[in-house]
Design an enzyme around this catalytic site. Sequence first.
Site, PDB file in Angstrom:
ATOM      1  N   HIS A   1     114.989  49.525 -38.208  1.00 42.67           N
ATOM      2  CA  HIS A   1     113.898  49.119 -37.309  1.00 42.67           C
ATOM      3  C   HIS A   1     114.178  47.795 -36.626  1.00 42.67           C
ATOM      4  O   HIS A   1     113.519  47.435 -35.649  1.00 42.67           O
ATOM      5  CB  HIS A   1     112.586  49.033 -38.090  1.00 42.67           C
ATOM      6  CG  HIS A   1     112.082  50.370 -38.515  1.00 42.67           C
ATOM      7  ND1 HIS A   1     111.056  51.018 -37.884  1.00 42.67           N
ATOM      8  CD2 HIS A   1     112.517  51.218 -39.486  1.00 42.67           C
ATOM      9  CE1 HIS A   1     110.851  52.195 -38.457  1.00 42.67           C
ATOM     10  NE2 HIS A   1     111.735  52.338 -39.434  1.00 42.67           N
TER      11      HIS A   1
ATOM     12  N   ASP B   1     113.862  41.080 -31.269  1.00 40.21           N
ATOM     13  CA  ASP B   1     112.948  42.037 -31.897  1.00 40.21           C
ATOM     14  C   ASP B   1     113.560  43.430 -31.777  1.00 40.21           C
ATOM     15  O   ASP B   1     114.056  43.788 -30.698  1.00 40.21           O
ATOM     16  CB  ASP B   1     111.598  42.020 -31.144  1.00 40.21           C
ATOM     17  CG  ASP B   1     110.405  42.247 -32.058  1.00 40.21           C
ATOM     18  OD1 ASP B   1     110.590  42.865 -33.125  1.00 40.21           O
ATOM     19  OD2 ASP B   1     109.296  41.819 -31.698  1.00 40.21           O
TER      20      ASP B   1
HETATM   21  P1  ADQ Z   1     107.249  44.193 -36.852  1.00 40.58           P
HETATM   22  O1  ADQ Z   1     108.191  43.043 -36.805  1.00 40.58           O
HETATM   23  O2  ADQ Z   1     106.160  44.099 -37.846  1.00 40.58           O
HETATM   24  O3  ADQ Z   1     108.025  45.574 -37.057  1.00 40.58           O
HETATM   25  P2  ADQ Z   1     105.885  45.213 -34.343  1.00 40.58           P
HETATM   26  O4  ADQ Z   1     106.732  46.263 -33.760  1.00 40.58           O
HETATM   27  O5  ADQ Z   1     105.272  44.312 -33.339  1.00 40.58           O
HETATM   28  O6  ADQ Z   1     106.650  44.253 -35.336  1.00 40.58           O
HETATM   29  O7  ADQ Z   1     104.757  45.914 -35.181  1.00 40.58           O
HETATM   30  C1  ADQ Z   1     103.645  45.229 -35.614  1.00 40.58           C
HETATM   31  C2  ADQ Z   1     102.517  46.212 -35.893  1.00 40.58           C
HETATM   32  O8  ADQ Z   1     101.525  45.547 -36.649  1.00 40.58           O
HETATM   33  C3  ADQ Z   1     101.865  46.727 -34.625  1.00 40.58           C
HETATM   34  O9  ADQ Z   1     101.507  48.067 -34.803  1.00 40.58           O
HETATM   35  C4  ADQ Z   1     100.621  45.840 -34.493  1.00 40.58           C
HETATM   36  O10 ADQ Z   1      99.546  46.423 -33.829  1.00 40.58           O
HETATM   37  C5  ADQ Z   1     100.289  45.581 -35.936  1.00 40.58           C
HETATM   38  N1  ADQ Z   1      99.657  44.253 -36.067  1.00 40.58           N
HETATM   39  C6  ADQ Z   1     100.160  43.082 -35.661  1.00 40.58           C
HETATM   40  N2  ADQ Z   1      99.304  42.083 -35.904  1.00 40.58           N
HETATM   41  C7  ADQ Z   1      98.227  42.643 -36.490  1.00 40.58           C
HETATM   42  C8  ADQ Z   1      96.985  42.128 -36.985  1.00 40.58           C
HETATM   43  N3  ADQ Z   1      96.676  40.833 -36.936  1.00 40.58           N
HETATM   44  N4  ADQ Z   1      96.121  43.000 -37.517  1.00 40.58           N
HETATM   45  C9  ADQ Z   1      96.437  44.308 -37.585  1.00 40.58           C
HETATM   46  N5  ADQ Z   1      97.578  44.849 -37.145  1.00 40.58           N
HETATM   47  C10 ADQ Z   1      98.467  44.022 -36.604  1.00 40.58           C
HETATM   48  C11 ADQ Z   1     109.390  45.979 -37.240  1.00 40.58           C
HETATM   49  C12 ADQ Z   1     110.409  45.415 -36.235  1.00 40.58           C
HETATM   50  C13 ADQ Z   1     109.958  45.737 -34.813  1.00 40.58           C
HETATM   51  C14 ADQ Z   1     109.747  47.245 -34.647  1.00 40.58           C
HETATM   52  C15 ADQ Z   1     108.876  47.794 -35.756  1.00 40.58           C
HETATM   53  C16 ADQ Z   1     108.822  49.321 -35.724  1.00 40.58           C
HETATM   54  O11 ADQ Z   1     110.557  44.012 -36.413  1.00 40.58           O
HETATM   55  O12 ADQ Z   1     110.919  45.266 -33.873  1.00 40.58           O
HETATM   56  O13 ADQ Z   1     109.114  47.504 -33.405  1.00 40.58           O
HETATM   57  O14 ADQ Z   1     109.361  47.403 -37.040  1.00 40.58           O
HETATM   58  O15 ADQ Z   1     110.105  49.849 -35.723  1.00 40.58           O
END
Ligand code: ADQ
Length: 476
Positions: free
Chosen positions: A174, A383
């Site tokens: 990921h 990211d």
């Molecule tokens: P993350 O680094 O966690 O994931 P991201 O892809 O932005 O990053 O996913 C975050 C998720 O958490 C999103 O669904 C978002 O809506 C949710 N979220 C964020 N803040 C929140 C909050 N305060 N309350 C509730 N929900 C919240 C890792 C990798 C990424 C990759 C994903 C999926 O680092 O690059 O996109 O996996 O593969």
Amino acid sequence: MTLHSMASSESAGGGSSVVVVANRLPVDRVRHSDGTDGWKRSPGGLVSALAPVMRKQDGSWIGWVGSPDEAPEPFHSDGMDLVAVSLSAEEIEHYYEGFSNATLWPPYHDVIVPAEFHREWWDAYVRVNRRFAAAAAEVASEGAIVWVQDYQLQLVPMQLREMRPDLKIGFFLHIPFPPGELFAQLPWRRQIMQGLLGADLVGFQREGAAGNFLDIATRYTPARRVSSSQVVIDGRRVTAAAFPISLDVDEVETLASDESTQARAAAMREELGSPQHVLLGVDRLDYTKGIRHRLKAWSELLADGDVTPQDAVFVQVATPSRERVDAYQALRDEIELEVGHINGEHGTIGTSPIHYLHSTYDRPELVAMFLAADVAVVTPLRDGMNLVAKEYVAARIDNRGSVVLSEFAGAADQLTDAVLVNPHDIDGLKAALLEAMHMPEREQERRMRSMRNQVKNYDVARWAGEFIACLRDECQ
Ligand code: ADQ
């Protein structure tokens, strides 16, 4: 969403034809208001992405419950069999906080902070990976597909292959996969490559990451390159390719269409003082997400007089994350100091140019935030994908709003109609924020339609479907 209680659960067993192996189970333990315990679907990128697919496939999911020494018996929940792997407090410290998040995370994200190398962390990583592999070997039926997720479990493919050579094994990373120059720093680079090469198919978010993997495989193992996407090792073919992850678009659109979500979004804008522009950042509080750079740009725009707290408000949601890892504690202190500084310097009675929320929100509240925001600011320094950018686009059923997006997020490959930026370039970032804030409505609509088409055409079901088809040798 509350999942069925595990109390009277059916047991897993019987053998699953599709097994997901991930560090975490897709549920968290919760105490209901009536005092009973239950499970609730967890927030986070991986869970948001895979839960709908698993429900449809009726598969097994192997993972850790999130607290030490806890491993309930396998239970059936929300269309999946959940199989818990237990971790001791020391293993959490060494395998998870240590090796995964302080050894591997930095070099896989451009060494924004230095990596830490400790041999006892590595030993725990090997041991815990083997425990996950053994659990998968036990629940998988003959010839089953096993899909291993992410950087915490890179040794599982080879460990599992040694236990169960009949399985089809896939691995999806990921996060980014680094170039050889950075990967070379890892004292265990050869073992990690061998672990990954136990898979039949290794998936990445971006083409470049798959290329890095194939180059490094031939450098540190006997693997031989046989095509643009394949190596051969021990007489087996291993394919590496990009499968950019997406989201459950229907879930987000349904929430965005709901009148109560829209009313909540309108109320949020009022609570913010009905400014002309609302900008929104939603990130795990992680140094890769570029929050400091973003705050610097916002602070300079205020100081230059290009924005005023009366007409523009920045809402930064920073989800608590990895709070026991040193670099994350230091980052939180730094961000909170800077937010205080900006509000102290530029705020007035009744106005705060930044609203900082260190909290987790449920999906309806998050979607309401997306609807309330004119500009989504998604500017990580590195990211894998960044699902927040795609979620914002999916939520904008009104075809309004703009996205400022880092070119260092995997999402930049798909959301080419965002305002793309290099987040290290503070002047460029300031210009991008202003461009997004002042984008004419027709231009917003044109770009948002195109980004929404992209996200709707390639949702998470398609992502998982294409990966699994490829694993079954039915690549498109
Ligand atoms: P993350 O680094 O966690 O994931 P991201 O892809 O932005 O990053 O996913 C975050 C998720 O958490 C999103 O669904 C978002 O809506 C949710 N979220 C964020 N803040 C929140 C909050 N305060 N309350 C509730 N929900 C919240 C890792 C990798 C990424 C990759 C994903 C999926 O680092 O690059 O996109 O996996 O593969």
